[in-house]
Design an enzyme around this catalytic site. Sequence first.
Site, PDB file in Angstrom:
ATOM      1  N   GLY A 280       0.851  -1.181   0.000  1.00 36.22           N
ATOM      2  CA  GLY A 280       0.000   0.000   0.000  1.00 36.22           C
ATOM      3  C   GLY A 280       0.880   1.222   0.000  1.00 36.22           C
TER       4      GLY A 280
ATOM      5  CD  GLU B 261       8.192   1.392   6.679  1.00 38.43           C
ATOM      6  OE1 GLU B 261       7.242   1.184   5.896  1.00 38.43           O
ATOM      7  OE2 GLU B 261       8.654   0.519   7.415  1.00 38.43           O
ATOM      8  CG  ASN B 262      11.118   3.742   0.937  1.00 39.85           C
ATOM      9  OD1 ASN B 262      11.437   2.600   1.241  1.00 39.85           O
ATOM     10  ND2 ASN B 262      10.182   4.019   0.026  1.00 39.85           N
TER      11      ASN B 262
ATOM     12  CG  HIS C 273       1.187   2.223   8.464  1.00 36.43           C
ATOM     13  ND1 HIS C 273       0.656   1.144   9.125  1.00 36.43           N
ATOM     14  CD2 HIS C 273       2.375   1.811   7.944  1.00 36.43           C
ATOM     15  CE1 HIS C 273       1.478   0.110   9.030  1.00 36.43           C
ATOM     16  NE2 HIS C 273       2.535   0.490   8.302  1.00 36.43           N
ATOM     17  CD  GLU C 274       3.705   3.578   5.018  1.00 34.99           C
ATOM     18  OE1 GLU C 274       4.847   3.342   5.468  1.00 34.99           O
ATOM     19  OE2 GLU C 274       2.867   2.674   4.786  1.00 34.99           O
TER      20      GLU C 274
ATOM     21  CG  HIS D 144       6.589   2.521   9.430  1.00 33.34           C
ATOM     22  ND1 HIS D 144       6.886   1.556  10.357  1.00 33.34           N
ATOM     23  CD2 HIS D 144       5.660   1.961   8.589  1.00 33.34           C
ATOM     24  CE1 HIS D 144       6.168   0.463  10.103  1.00 33.34           C
ATOM     25  NE2 HIS D 144       5.415   0.683   9.029  1.00 33.34           N
TER      26      HIS D 144
HETATM   27 ZN   LIG Z   1       4.282  -0.459   7.887  1.00 32.34          ZN
END
Ligand SMILES: [Zn+2]
Length: 1715
Positions: free
Chosen positions: A304, A307-308, A340-341, A344
């Site tokens: 989806g 998170e780089n 979410h990202e 992270h």
């Molecule tokens: Zn994740």
Amino acid sequence: MYLPILLTLFGFVFSVPLTSEDLRNDDLQARYVLPGESMPTLYDVQLYLDPNNDVSFDGHVSIRILPFRRTEELVLHAMETIINSIEVLGDNGENIFRTYTLSTFDTHLLRIRLNRLIDPMIPLTINIAYSGTYAENLFGVYLSTYRNENNGRTERVITSQLQPTFARRAFPCYDEPHRKAVFRTTIYAPVEYPVVRSNMPKRTETDQLKPDVPGWIKHEFQDTLVMSTYLNAYLVSNFSYISNEDDEIFNVPFKVYSRPGTQEHAKFALEFGQKNMVALAEYTEIPYEFPKLDKVAVPDFAAGAMENWGLVIYREVALLLQEGVTTTAIRQNIARIITHENMHQWFGNEVSPLSWTFTWLNEGFANFFENYATDLVLPNFRMMDQFVLQMQGVMQNDAVLGVNPMTYPVFTPSQILGTFNAVAYQKSGSVIRMMQHFLTPEVFRKGLSIYIKDNARGAVGPSHLYAALQHALDESTHRVPFPLVDILNRWTNQGGFPVITVRRSSPQAQSVSVSQQRFLTDSTLSSNDRWHIPVNWVLSTDVDFEDTKPGFWISTGATATAIDIPGLSEAEWFIFNKKRTGYYRVNYNVENWMALAKVLNEAHETIDLLNRAQIIDDSFNLARNGRLNYVHPFEISLYLIKEKDYIPWASANTVFNYLDIVLSGSEVYDLFQYYMLNITAPLFEELGFNADDHEEHVLAFHRNNILNINCRHGNDVCIERAQELLQSFRNDPSELRNRIKWSFFFLLSVLILNVLTKSLSIEKSLSALHLTDTSLPKSKTLQLDGPEVISDSEIRTFKSDVVVNARSSNEAVYTEDANIALINSTRSLRRNIRPGQIIQNYSVKIAFDGDTFNGEAVIDVLFDSTEDPLIFHLEALDVHEVRTGLSTPEEALPTDFNPEDGTLEIFLDGGGRHRVVVIEYSGEISNFGNGIFQGSFNDYQYIIINLFPTNARRVLPCVDELTAATSISFTFEDVPFDEIVSNSRKEDDDSNQFRALNVPPNLWGMVAHNFVSVGMPTTNVVLYGRSNLNQHNLASVAINAFMAAFNEKLDKAYFNIDENQDGRMHIFALPDTNVEWNALSTVCIWEPYIFMTNTHSMMQQKTALVKIAEAMARQWFGYLVYPEDWKDQWVISGLASYAALEVVTDFQSSDDEDISLLDMNTIFTTDVIQEALLLDSYSSAVVISPEDDMFDEVDIRRHILGLLKIKAPAILRMLRFVLSGEDDFILKAGQALLNRRFVTPISMFDFFTFVDDTIEDDNIDIWDFVQPWVRNTGYPVLHVAWTSANAVLLTQGHFSLAGGGDVRYKIPVTFTTNRDQNYGDMHPTMMMESTDLMPLPFTLEDDDYIIFNLQGQGYYRVNYDVEHWDRIISALDDPERRQEIHPLNRASLIDDALNLARAGTLDYDVALRLTLTWAHETEYGPWKAFVRNMDFLKKMLFSADESDIYVRMVQRTVETFENKVSFSPDLSDNEPAMTSLTRGIVMDHACRSNYDPCIAAAIDWFYDTNSEEPAVNPRVPVDIQPAVFCTMVRETGAEATDLLYVYLETDISLYDRLVVLESLACSNDEEFINQLMMDTISEDSPFGIEERSIVLAAIIRSGLDNVFRVLDFMQSNTNDIRDMYGGPQKLEELLYILGDNILNGDLEYNLRMWIRLGNDLHESEGIAESALENAQVNLEWRERSLEEVSTWIQENDAHTAIVSFTLLFFTVLVSLFNL
Ligand SMILES: [Zn+2]
């Protein structure tokens, strides 16, 4: 990483077999994990990325490393890489590279061998030139294409996804998350792809390090902070972006890149993303440390989002949002994924896991915070409410034994990818949420902040987390009794989760016992896993759901723990696990489940909505594997009709989806669909198809669920509307898309999946809709939009998985339970008269006007469509006008209606599904106990409303059905009396408007009267009646005792039945009406059954005590719980009688020595069990538990007023002894029912369930046991045959006088022998199935005998072989030995023998020889049985002109009775009550049999020796009055009748009056009898209504000649009888009595002709037919047995007749002298 498709990935969790796990792990570790001989510190990566070359790319990596030990080999990762050259250089420039190998297996190990040993801690540089391959599966660096919206061309883009093990595919590296380093990246790209991004900002012009390369544009990026390999990312594109340069919310450069032309759609991400980062930085107290943050939307992306660090890449639909098009679900997903990202960046990027074994440390927190921190910015999304739904979803998957724990060692790339599953995400998120609550939110936040600060740029395992949390905890004032590491290791190292079972041992208990067990869907499996479980609770008395700290910790040690909860005993219910913050299920004792169902159904908002969701989810899932009976969850789910909120409904949707699957194709599926449509009806109405722009965020999901249910299950309105929308979509896709923007995709999937093309694939459906050539996302994208939208193949897989699981495991068993529970719950929604019509409330106004009344009913009604008319029941009412309106009665307009065939149809036009209906009508006040009726007696008058059972339709147009409970209020106007009471309180003192109650119409009652209050037996109980009656206080004493006893025994105090009830119990002694009555607060009892004089007979006392107790019991069993269908009335009626008997028995057994008390056990056995056994064997008997619902008034009447009134309690009595143990489980189950909900309908199965739940030992299947008895007429007969001196063979047959029947029963066998003589224990020693050989525990000698069915408590008969009958008869014939046999068994023996003989299964020789032993009998039970059965022989012999023969039987049998008890008792003796009772029945029988000494005694008693004029002796002992009066009327004719008429005029009680009236019926005088009958129907009848039928019944019973007269009379006056006696039911009762007394062919012919040749029987004709059948059975007996009986008596005659004649003479002379 954000993974939207859990169903598919979840499979990995189970992919590793569990066997030899440790061994394999060592092996895998050695093979897959880098040996760690060196570590990287800096990567310098150069990539040549040309989108026009779609095969490979060139790269160069230079890795600065530090060796840790002396080695000749360096090991790192590379995947699908062609190595062009390798150098390993020391700082002195020496190249020590020798050779390399690159694994072709999935270890991806690149082993570089050196030409010498290197020393530790001396840095080296590895240079590798290589060619990489673009990944085709989107993992790695990959190339993809998209359509340029501006020019329509296909464009290319290069991007990457390196997590978890694909950095090695971008460049050779140490590709493990803990091998962190600094990355310096340079990308060379073609000029036409100018937009090139990586984690860091580009270097400035002055900071360039790398050479330019011709043909390429160089993009050189700054060095990263220390980070893991998997966080590298690249973008080579011609994308556009928007940024926060001009409007900075977040103080770091923030850009959103996407395809050109979509920048407008990126605005949400830009704004929300920044706000979210601000919130997170604040929450963690740690700034975002990278100098920029890019968000990129790429059309093709595996996850989806990823998170780089500094360059977060999203799948386009997970980032871009098109206002007006994007569905709510997708909008929510976008916010969630962004969050979410973002999170992270801390959890994952700052602090990374030591290995992918701890993936949950990344994804669990990201999962938790994607909800928690979305709420921080967009609280209206209610993400933390929705979180509970996610948690419930994962619990489904976490309930299998093989599921992996959160911490689970993984080594191979596929294992590692597999850890990105629901355990790492949703389960871990759920456990983390539990941590937040048990630590308290602030300690949790603090602990996380410490965790990140302490471990920034590092790699951690769970212990680092626990230590940080412990640190924060220790610094706080909050306490947790165990070290966090101990607590959390259990949760993270064990798979699954517990279910705790909370039990309150008794209502008085102040503590609960709590135990834990691992929750496994397959309940045949078990596990010893235990958890430290934080628990907290809410009591009904202190409803606080907000404080979610634990109140207690369940430890891992004890099997059950007691938790003291002060105030628990006052609480009606309790709930554990506030807001469902604990990751576990909760089960309760059944009483608490019932109480929860009750509060939900009454006031669901009392309970926090997350706990409402919990209760739904837990209860259905507990039921799914048998931990709870499905009855409870279904009962709970009924409350959903009132539930508006999305969250509980979404929980329900999930559990119903499961049932939908497992029930589909079953016979109850229709019911299931019906149930679904009905409980969703109010919401379907409310939510409709169209969204409001300003409506609550989650309503879109809510609407989807509700529409889905409705369209799927066949709601026509839903389907039609969906089809319309679909059609308009076909015509103009874009137009529709705008119109139904709220849920565009989902609507489609609803339509596609559920309405039109159930069997088609999504792709085919889409193409059918011309979707493929539009700009809509491809199907692949469609299925990725959100968790709600999954492809049909996934649905199919899922469905079949569930079905297979359910069928292969023991769940199938519980699915059966679901069927039954469903049938029950559905019934309570069913309305027979007009399905789809739901009454919201009635407001009824009744105005009295002489003999008529005018009514106005305002009815608020919901319905499914206006095409069908509304329908109400209506009988004997004139409807003048019907008006309907949309919302208020005032605006209602005249409407067409049609009263016909017992119904009122109302025709609606216009749309909508709601009307207020106003009906103006009038009716006549009747003169007997149905509907509204009036009565008068001397100066006393009253108007009463009694709607039971189906008379509501005679008072108001209504849905007159048991399942149609709804709010009803009554107002009475122009009431001709001051006193008026009803079920409820008045609204105010000034009007006669009574508060609304929520009941079916037939439970309402009203009494308006001018009686006086004649006593107050106990607080708030008032007794009304005629004044100045010479009333003994026994009734008051009894009422007082009964009230206390019911309150205690039923565990539901009367005054708690309803808060709106009147608050008093008004008991009326009605002088002339005897009807059954269930209305609350008002109890009407016929005066002879309540008022007793000081000299009342024992017969009256016996009857009255039971009648009073039953009338009172109906306030509980009748009103508080009532049958959901009339076919279930046997349980209600049975429980009322059962409970009544219990209280009367207690009342009569307060003192063993008190001879004035009645032996209720004996009375129950003879009056109830044996009476039922007799009537149940008639051909007219009807089954007490019919299979089909009952709607017909005659059927209902015949059913509920017939046999079941005695058979039901008899069956319950038997069941009581079958259910082992000392406790009375019948009463306990009754209590449970009463405490279930407020006023509530129950079915037979509810009752069984409650019995089941109550008994400890569940070896017995109650329905299996009870079914043969209640689903058939008749009962078993147990045949006992000797096989030897110490064994008997038991066989069974079916007993019915009408013959036939082949039903097999489980017979509860009890027995004793003369050697044992244990008659006291009535619990069965065995259950007889078909044929049983029973070895006896004794060796029996010649004279020994064995007696079965102790005290006659089993509902069956016993037959013995003749030899055994002989032994019993010998024993009975010996006055000494006779006493050894319990009186109730003596009663059973004669009852069985005479009936077996009557049915032809025993020789009359045996039965009559047994009868002769009554010469030694004096007790009530045996005599009662004798009289009941010998009366039949008497009537038969009399009818054959053989009266002289029968009297010889009397002579032979009453000898001892005459001697010891006497027909002429000494009045000065205070004799036992039971003796008086016995004398009454024996003497009545003897006198009616023309037994001269009896007649002599009667004459002796009759005349008043103290009177000058002939007069009735007022001192005739009351219990023999019936015998004396009847005898005199018969023997002396007018002389006695005249005196009795005079006696009637004296001040005697109504009961005594009845005795006289029944005696008058004994006359043989044709003229007199005819007049008497005519008096019963004359306009100015001297008899009260009840007296009329009693007189006629007495005439029928008085002899054959009178039967002829009655038959004539009834035939000629059928209508008058019906009108004057109290309606068809009185006529029907008389028909039965008549049939029973049709004893010869002439009578039978007359009756038959009456029925066949035109009659006025109307609806009662069926009953007459059935009475005729009884008569025919009698005639068959006559043919078969009369002569045998007659002959036997003659042959066995004794010569006592002369003695009695002498006696007669003497007595008559005495009488004459006395005159
Ligand atoms: Zn994740």
